[in-house]
Scaffold this active site. Structure first.
Site, PDB file in Angstrom:
ATOM      1  CG  ASP A   1      -5.043  -5.180   0.346  1.00 22.36           C
ATOM      2  OD1 ASP A   1      -5.529  -5.930  -0.494  1.00 22.36           O
ATOM      3  OD2 ASP A   1      -5.338  -3.973   0.436  1.00 22.36           O
TER       4      ASP A   1
ATOM      5  CD  GLU B   1      -8.585  -4.007  -5.081  1.00 23.43           C
ATOM      6  OE1 GLU B   1      -9.667  -3.685  -4.581  1.00 23.43           O
ATOM      7  OE2 GLU B   1      -7.482  -3.727  -4.540  1.00 23.43           O
ATOM      8  CD  GLU B   2      -4.720  -2.189  -3.060  1.00 24.15           C
ATOM      9  OE1 GLU B   2      -5.433  -1.207  -2.797  1.00 24.15           O
ATOM     10  OE2 GLU B   2      -4.627  -3.181  -2.317  1.00 24.15           O
TER      11      GLU B   2
END
Ligand SMILES: [Zn+2]
Length: 419
Positions: free
Chosen positions: A157, A192-193
């Site tokens: 990820d 994004e996280e």
């Protein structure tokens, strides 16, 4: 948003940085007792021609820490890499996160072939930030095969997606003369996280970008176990405060326990039907943080929780409101004065196109940058690795997963180009 030519702005610093950061050959990294060289790996029976290149790129990305706010170095590496591969590259600065105001410049990376056009057939995108803490790259010893396991933060990820997307586009352009390189544009975003600020910045900038930028489809890289996602659940993030009245614990009738109210309310929410749908299943609920009171012998006057729901009902823009209403109703049922519900952000479930021959479908329960890219396009969501190991201390991927992704991304891009 400010876009700058990568060569003009970043490149001098980048050259210096990358010179000191040259990656070691795979043979010198993480091979306990193995003396196999990369060329031997390429010669392995099951190895595609691009194996070494893929692993070298992924190793460089994973070895460069890039948790939220700290994406400068990995962004610079990517700019350099893409330019060396012959792409035109632009960077888009994204403001520092609120809780890390003093970080080095962080930026999204946009790359294309030829002159920058206004209309692209497909945007291929993933994110370059990862969750903390950094976990170094480690590859299993012995001869590399499809079963070889690679550990490290981001292997799944989503640096595995980033590396395989780049290799897939390169591979497609070098082997398929019917593909027009100028139909594809690559985008790698920060943030994004956490808040999705990288993709939101990109999305906002579409309105006044020069030249304008449109794309008919977008392929998002996130771990989907090499399956094609039909969509992902929505999300809702809230805090709940319960207000009571303190008293001696021997005389509970003189006070009002905020903890008791909170326990009863959360229990009710766990047992409630928060909504379901055939594609996404049940809405799930999590009390991620729970606190309240001051001591064992005091009736607590205040309790609070941070909660998240994974939303399976309603529309993309409003599904979270359906769930928020159900939670609010339950709190009122338990006590119509004690609770304050404060929901900070959320969205409903998002569907993607999973009707592509040759792909196994999947539905995932995590969020992506899709809600943050507000434009009119067909969505695809695919990537190597499993979300079940992402964000954990044992995040890993296999060489076989990565290589399947390089093949599958090519199929997916071809499919999107021909729509
Ligand atoms: Zn991700």
């Amino acid at each position: 948003m400010h876009w700058a030519s990568a060569s003009a702005v970043v490149f001098p610093a980048l050259l210096a940085l990358c010179a000191g950061q040259q990656q070691q050959p795979l043979s010198e990294v993480g091979h306990s007792g193995s003396s196999a060289s990369t060329s031997q790996h390429a010669g392995a029976v099951d190895a595609p021609s691009y194996r070494d290149k893929l692993l070298e790129l992924l190793e460089a990305l994973v070895s460069t820490p890039s948790s939220n706010g700290e994406e400068n170095e990995v962004g610079q590496y990517l700019v350099d890499y893409l330019e060396q591969e012959g792409y035109q590259v632009d960077i888009q600065f994204v403001p520092p996160p609120k809780d890390h105001p003093n970080v080095k410049d962080r930026f999204n990376v946009l790359a294309w072939n030829g002159a920058r056009k206004s209309n692209y057939k497909t945007l291929v995108t993933s994110h370059i930030d990862v969750v903390p803490p950094h976990i170094p790259w480690e590859i299993e010893g012995g001869e590399i095969s499809k079963h070889t396991i690679i550990r490290g933060r981001g292997t799944t990820d989503a640096k595995g997606s980033v590396a395989t997307q780049i290799l897939a586009v390169n591979q497609l352009l070098s082997t398929n003369k019917h593909v027009n390189p100028e139909d594809i544009i690559l985008l790698f975003v920060v943030g994004e996280e956490t808040t999705g600020d990288g993709m939101k910045s990109f999305s906002d900038s579409l309105k006044n970008m020069s030249p304008p930028l449109t794309f008919e489809s977008a392929i998002f890289g996130e771990p989907t176990e090499n399956k094609l996602a039909c969509g992902h659940k929505g999300a809702l993030f809230c805090s709940v405060v319960a207000k009571g009245k303190d008293a001696h614990s021997g005389y509970p009738e003189l006070g009002k326990s905020a903890n008791e109210l909170m326990i009863r309310a959360m229990n009710k929410i766990y047992d409630a039907d928060l909504g379901s749908s055939p594609l996404f299943g049940n809405t799930t609920f999590n009390v991620g943080r729970f606190d309240g009171g001051v001591a064992a012998n005091v009736i607590p006057a205040r309790a609070f929780v941070d909660v998240a729901a994974r939303v399976a009902v309603g529309s993309e823009k409003d599904g979270q409101k359906v769930v928020q209403k159900k939670i609010s109703d339950i709190l009122n049922e338990v006590d119509d004065k004690a609770f304050t519900l404060d929901c900070t952000h959320g969205y409903g479930p998002y569907e993607c196109n999973c009707d592509v021959p040759g792909f196994e479908p999947i539905v995932v329960n995590y969020g992506t940058d899709i809600p943050n890219l507000d434009a009119d396009y067909v969505r695809y969501l695919y990537g190597p690795g499993s979300i079940l190991v992402a964000h954990g201390d044992h995040e890993y991927i296999t060489v076989g997963d990565l290589e399947k992704a390089v093949e599958d991304y090519q199929k997916l891009i071809l499919y999107a180009l021909n729509q």
